[in-house]
Design a protein around this motif. Sequence first.
Motif, PDB file in Angstrom:
ATOM      1  N   ALA A 213       0.823  -1.207   0.000  1.00  0.00           N
ATOM      2  CA  ALA A 213       0.000   0.000   0.000  1.00  0.00           C
ATOM      3  C   ALA A 213       0.858   1.258   0.000  1.00  0.00           C
ATOM      4  CB  ALA A 213      -0.937  -0.011   1.204  1.00  0.00           C
ATOM      5  N   PHE A 214       1.959   1.249   0.746  1.00  0.00           N
ATOM      6  CA  PHE A 214       2.798   2.442   0.787  1.00  0.00           C
ATOM      7  C   PHE A 214       3.521   2.643  -0.540  1.00  0.00           C
ATOM      8  CE2 PHE A 214       6.457   5.061   1.885  1.00  0.00           C
ATOM      9  CZ  PHE A 214       5.821   6.094   2.546  1.00  0.00           C
ATOM     10  N   PHE A 215       3.965   1.559  -1.158  1.00  0.00           N
ATOM     11  CA  PHE A 215       4.544   1.679  -2.500  1.00  0.00           C
ATOM     12  C   PHE A 215       3.529   2.287  -3.459  1.00  0.00           C
ATOM     13  CE2 PHE A 215       4.254  -0.568  -6.600  1.00  0.00           C
ATOM     14  CZ  PHE A 215       5.277   0.090  -7.271  1.00  0.00           C
ATOM     15  N   LEU A 216       2.300   1.830  -3.382  1.00  0.00           N
ATOM     16  CA  LEU A 216       1.253   2.355  -4.257  1.00  0.00           C
ATOM     17  C   LEU A 216       1.013   3.836  -3.979  1.00  0.00           C
ATOM     18  CD1 LEU A 216      -0.789   1.537  -6.455  1.00  0.00           C
ATOM     19  CD2 LEU A 216      -2.428   1.081  -4.629  1.00  0.00           C
ATOM     20  N   LEU A 217       1.071   4.231  -2.707  1.00  0.00           N
ATOM     21  CA  LEU A 217       0.906   5.644  -2.362  1.00  0.00           C
ATOM     22  C   LEU A 217       1.969   6.497  -3.041  1.00  0.00           C
ATOM     23  CD1 LEU A 217      -0.088   8.053  -0.524  1.00  0.00           C
ATOM     24  CD2 LEU A 217       1.725   7.312   1.045  1.00  0.00           C
ATOM     25  N   ALA A 257      -1.859   4.583   4.660  1.00  0.00           N
ATOM     26  CA  ALA A 257      -1.541   4.974   3.289  1.00  0.00           C
ATOM     27  C   ALA A 257      -2.685   5.751   2.660  1.00  0.00           C
ATOM     28  CB  ALA A 257      -1.207   3.738   2.455  1.00  0.00           C
ATOM     29  N   LEU A 258      -3.911   5.363   2.970  1.00  0.00           N
ATOM     30  CA  LEU A 258      -5.076   6.062   2.415  1.00  0.00           C
ATOM     31  C   LEU A 258      -5.160   7.495   2.940  1.00  0.00           C
ATOM     32  CD1 LEU A 258      -7.571   5.907   0.640  1.00  0.00           C
ATOM     33  CD2 LEU A 258      -8.845   5.003   2.598  1.00  0.00           C
ATOM     34  N   VAL A 259      -4.902   7.682   4.225  1.00  0.00           N
ATOM     35  CA  VAL A 259      -4.914   9.035   4.793  1.00  0.00           C
ATOM     36  C   VAL A 259      -3.815   9.887   4.155  1.00  0.00           C
ATOM     37  CG1 VAL A 259      -4.516  10.373   6.893  1.00  0.00           C
ATOM     38  CG2 VAL A 259      -5.968   8.338   6.967  1.00  0.00           C
TER      39      VAL A 259
END
Length: 465
Positions: A213-217, A257-259
């Motif tokens: 998720a963090f990579f995607l962010l 990651a969403l925030v």
Amino acid sequence: MTGNIFSYFVLFAWPAVVIFLFVSRPQNQALIWSVLGAQLILPEVTSFKIEMLPALDKNSVAVIAPALACTILASPKVRQNNQWGLTEFLLATYLVCPLVTSSFNGEPIILGSKILPAAGYYDAVSASIIQLLNLLPYLLGRRLLGASPDTEQILRALVLAALFYSLPMLLEIRLSPQLHHWIYGVFQSSFVNEGRLGGFRPTVFMKNGLAVAFFLLTSLIAAAMFWRIRRTVFHLAPGWFVLYLGVLLVLCKAVGALVYGLILVPVVRWIQPRRQIQIAMALVLIALSYPILRAYDFFPTDSLVETAKEFSVDRAASLKTRFDQEQQLLVHASSHFFFGWGRFGRSRVYDEYGKDVTLSDGRWIITMGTFGFMGFLAEFGLLVLPVLRVASAFHRVKTYQEQSLLAALTLIVGVSCIEQLPNDSLGPWMWLIAGALAGRADVLRRTKKPGMSHAIPVAPASQVM
């Protein structure tokens, strides 16, 4: 739990892939993709240990192979040494800290029937070698990726990698995280940790769902930057990629990651680059001062827990547990404040029976406990300093487009520093882009202030990597 034969084949075949990249692609692209590709493709858990040497695993192979290729293929001009400065002091401190730590932890710790070994000279040398391996991507990025086109190459690589990685991610979102087990013969995480909201986080070939998720962010931030400067990717408007990657980030079910994404994507798209740099500075200064804020109870832990309760009682309880565990570890670390307790679990807290009673998720507390405040300052200082130096030299950036590119990369490094407070996601790719930012800052500091150009040209298709 080491993986199947194919996992070892892929691990040891990666140097051949790196050689192919350096032979067939420009040096900057080869370096970027050799490190980023290793993070996305190589197996977790699988490792090969030789006595007296660090284990050969995903992270070590990902840095040793590009380092050797760069050493052999880099031009003499590129390999010139920089003058001694604060960065070099932090690098030296980072390497020397394990030696000093071991000298202060020469006695074993006895906890009931459990004995934690002393940190001897062998451990000191071994830890210093591991620290050196950690720094190799930083040094390579600083030397080879300091030009303005390199910044764009890094951001473009993030977007392209996320687009290709989205396919196995969508498969795991639909079926559950199984690809690592199917291909490499072992599951690198746990279904308990990855299960969320009646589904699962995708892990693909990374450490866990939070890492994915963090990579995607970071890829989403890069896509938002291309949207800002109207630079096409695969002949398509980057706004569509922002929408696609944004939906995918929601499906990853990672609240942190969403925030970050909800805040930083609008910032990158609509806020001026100079303001973005200021936000990045605020992020890294919070990360750097976090241990002191926690030690003196200045950080608003109670307020954050109460805010989390408004969204989820379970998440609030998890956050409170994390803060409580950090406090226990911080109290233990304070008795060896400057240079820490060393490795072998000496930095953790145990009950009278020798049972480990703490959780250490954040990189900051792991580093503080192991190598003390000096180790923390050296490690986080190397991540923070490039952001501060870019901020001080930002007026020397030639064009508005270059400002936008550099601001996006600086924000990625800034949010990556913040991510090291709740999680431990610092790896070769993060070190590489931090080093690239340090190299860009070095170049800017040697450049005279130019006149500003606001041209925002659209890249031709030939620039799409």
